[in-house]
Design a protein around this motif. Sequence first.
Motif, mmCIF file in Angstrom:
data_model
loop_
_atom_site.group_PDB
_atom_site.id
_atom_site.type_symbol
_atom_site.label_atom_id
_atom_site.label_comp_id
_atom_site.label_asym_id
_atom_site.label_seq_id
_atom_site.Cartn_x
_atom_site.Cartn_y
_atom_site.Cartn_z
ATOM 1 N N LYS A 111 10.120 -36.866 -2.381
ATOM 2 C CA LYS A 111 9.597 -36.391 -3.610
ATOM 3 C C LYS A 111 9.601 -37.474 -4.602
ATOM 4 N N GLU A 115 6.546 -39.014 -6.930
ATOM 5 C CA GLU A 115 6.686 -39.078 -8.208
ATOM 6 C C GLU A 115 6.489 -40.592 -8.888
ATOM 7 N N PHE A 119 1.291 -39.836 -7.253
ATOM 8 C CA PHE A 119 0.458 -38.975 -8.311
ATOM 9 C C PHE A 119 0.583 -39.535 -9.379
ATOM 10 N N ASN A 120 -0.683 -39.427 -10.218
ATOM 11 C CA ASN A 120 -1.197 -39.976 -11.412
ATOM 12 C C ASN A 120 -0.990 -41.277 -11.449
ATOM 13 N N PRO A 168 -1.071 -34.452 -9.452
ATOM 14 C CA PRO A 168 0.173 -33.898 -8.816
ATOM 15 C C PRO A 168 -0.399 -32.354 -8.100
ATOM 16 N N ILE A 169 0.164 -31.984 -7.000
ATOM 17 C CA ILE A 169 -0.190 -30.540 -6.337
ATOM 18 C C ILE A 169 0.909 -29.857 -7.231
ATOM 19 N N ASP A 170 0.440 -28.820 -7.664
ATOM 20 C CA ASP A 170 1.326 -28.013 -8.470
ATOM 21 C C ASP A 170 1.081 -26.433 -7.945
ATOM 22 N N PRO A 171 2.153 -25.794 -7.330
ATOM 23 C CA PRO A 171 3.454 -26.214 -7.196
ATOM 24 C C PRO A 171 3.520 -27.176 -6.200
ATOM 25 N N LEU A 172 4.415 -28.177 -6.004
ATOM 26 C CA LEU A 172 4.532 -29.141 -4.954
ATOM 27 C C LEU A 172 5.357 -28.376 -3.667
ATOM 28 N N THR A 173 4.818 -28.648 -2.504
ATOM 29 C CA THR A 173 5.378 -27.799 -1.488
ATOM 30 C C THR A 173 5.545 -28.832 -0.382
ATOM 31 N N LYS A 234 -4.727 -31.828 0.066
ATOM 32 C CA LYS A 234 -5.309 -31.137 -1.203
ATOM 33 C C LYS A 234 -6.686 -30.673 -1.241
#
Length: 263
Positions: A111, A115, A119-120, A168-173, A234
């Motif tokens: 995780k 971050e 992502f981004n 990002p994948i929302d919500p991140l699972t 995704k």
Amino acid sequence: MRNGILRKVNQPMFLVLTLILSANILLGQETLLIEGKDIWVREKPKTGKVVMKLNEGDVCVVLQKSDAQVIRGRRDFWYYIDFNGKKGWVFGSQTSIKQKASVHNFQPFLKYFLEISFFNKDINILIKDKSLKVSQFVKKEIGVYRLFNPGSTCVLDSFESYIPVFLPIDPLTLFKNQSPKDGFCDDSKDADGVYYSKIDEFPYFYDMEKDTAGQIDIPEKYHESEKIKVDILKHKNIIKTMYFITADDKWSLVLIDDCDCSA
């Protein structure tokens, strides 16, 4: 690990540390050694003011152990220590009794890595530019590699080719011990998320110099280390595949697979 630290100091200091550790063992006291320079010791875990700074090889007596916390992707315990009469809390990852990297504590690391580095972010450019956002997760002794297929064959390649920046994948699972079905050449029916599972070896690629299948060259001492494959799914497609390894009690990024289904 403790012996590895002690070898870094000179012989007289080695004898002093040995005597201190032996005395504490005889007294039934648990001890730890500080790893690193200017390690902060706090009045209370995580948010307390810094009461002292310790350095590599400093011997401390452990007085108390807190519940586990995750800091910068490392899951470990806080220890209330005594160093020459001064007391405070130090995070375990900065000591000789830190929690070793394993499949069981990979998720908080993953995780944090996503971050900070994915992502981004343009992770390939970050690697190319040796940015701390990625280099902190790379073991210099091993390095980081990339697979890519400029044609029909998947080969080792540089980090020059353009790769899009992913939101990002929302919500991140996160899906532990799972890999998505399809998502490479065919759309996957699985849910968006980050899938990771333990593997035995890294993938093969075409070695153009030897005209045969090859694998990345990992130092022998890491051959038996735990390895994990990560697939990020995704919009029904795998947008990135990465491989990690445990190296000296830390998770390290080793390989990015940017090959597409034409390979």
